[in-house]
Design a protein around this motif. Structure first.
Motif, short mmCIF file in Angstrom:
data_model
loop_
_atom_site.label_atom_id
_atom_site.label_comp_id
_atom_site.label_asym_id
_atom_site.label_seq_id
_atom_site.Cartn_x
_atom_site.Cartn_y
_atom_site.Cartn_z
N ASP A 156 43.12 36.85 41.38
CA ASP A 156 41.86 37.58 41.23
C ASP A 156 41.59 38.11 39.83
O ASP A 156 40.50 37.92 39.27
CB ASP A 156 41.81 38.76 42.21
N GLU B 64 36.12 44.59 41.83
CA GLU B 64 36.05 43.12 41.94
C GLU B 64 37.42 42.48 42.09
O GLU B 64 37.53 41.36 42.58
CB GLU B 64 35.34 42.55 40.71
N LYS C 141 40.12 42.24 44.10
CA LYS C 141 40.48 42.59 45.48
C LYS C 141 41.99 42.61 45.70
O LYS C 141 42.51 43.43 46.43
CB LYS C 141 39.85 41.59 46.47
N ASN C 142 42.68 41.65 45.10
CA ASN C 142 44.12 41.52 45.28
C ASN C 142 44.81 41.51 43.93
O ASN C 142 44.35 40.85 42.99
CB ASN C 142 44.46 40.22 46.01
#
Length: 229
Positions: free
Chosen positions: A153, A144, A146-147
């Motif tokens: 995030d 979950e 992503k970055n």
């Protein structure tokens, strides 16, 4: 200064709760010294808070190491297995985490580390303390997220794990790294920074509050239950 009251708290781990930033420096220097290179604090500043893959890419690139990113990560993991089990708590970390737990303040862990790395750092000496975190997010192994930091995030994903889905402005983040502060601010959260003393002062300006140690934190500044002693 006036701060906004919060109801939920998120903690970074490396360099904030545990002294693992020192251990990362030792591990990486052990690797790069084979090629006559130095893992400088200036380079470390850029990396603090990043996910594992991003860290490896930057070190290999910046120091022009004659090895692949995969080889660097493999060598890093060998070092981590030797060093991380002896990680020590940073001043005030145990006191503050236990205080929030005892006063029913919802707390979560938001670390860029992978689950495997977390286990190495915590299992031998600190499992009881980290068991007080009912919600944990491992940035380097959570799909979950992503970055990595400095993107928001990890803090947004971590906040979603709290029951009742608190708004970002209801969450207070504790961080030691510039990238982590940037990520927390981008998530719309207030952030208390406990920087390495070598971090240039101008790089701490984005933090809501800067303190020398978690021992200096006063929970009542953010509407949280005060220490009774």
């Amino acid at each position: 200064m006036a701060f906004n009251s919060v109801t939920h708290v998120l903690f970074d781990m490396d360099g904030l709760i545990l002294n693992t930033e020192e251990l990362y420096t030792e591990a990486f220097q052990n690797i790069v010294s084979r090629y006559g290179k130095n893992y400088t604090f200036e380079l470390k500043l850029k990396l603090m808070g990043l996910q594992s893959l991003e860290t490896a890419k930057m070190i290999v690139s910046e120091l022009e190491l004659p090895m692949t990113i995969e080889e660097f990560m493999e060598e890093s993991n060998k070092q981590f297995k030797l060093l991380f089990p002896e990680a020590q708590l940073m001043p005030g970390a145990k006191r503050l985490i236990e205080h929030f737990h005892q006063n029913n303040v919802p707390i979560g862990l938001a670390t860029s580390s992978s689950k495997d790395s977390y286990d190495l750092k915590v299992t031998k000496h600190h499992l009881q303390l980290f068991d007080l975190f009912p919600y944990k997010t491992f940035g380097s192994s959570d799909p979950e997220v992503k970055n990595g930091k400095p993107h928001p995030d990890i803090f947004l994903v971590s906040a979603k794990k709290f029951p009742g889905n608190p708004k970002p402005e209801q969450c207070l983040v504790f961080e030691d790294a510039v990238n982590g502060v940037t990520a927390a601010k981008a998530a719309g959260m207030q952030v208390v920074m406990v920087p390495d003393p070598r971090v240039p002062k101008e790089l701490t300006n984005d933090a809501t509050l800067v303190i020398n140690s978690l021992l200096d934190f006063k929970p009542e500044l953010f509407g949280l239950p005060p220490f009774k002693f």
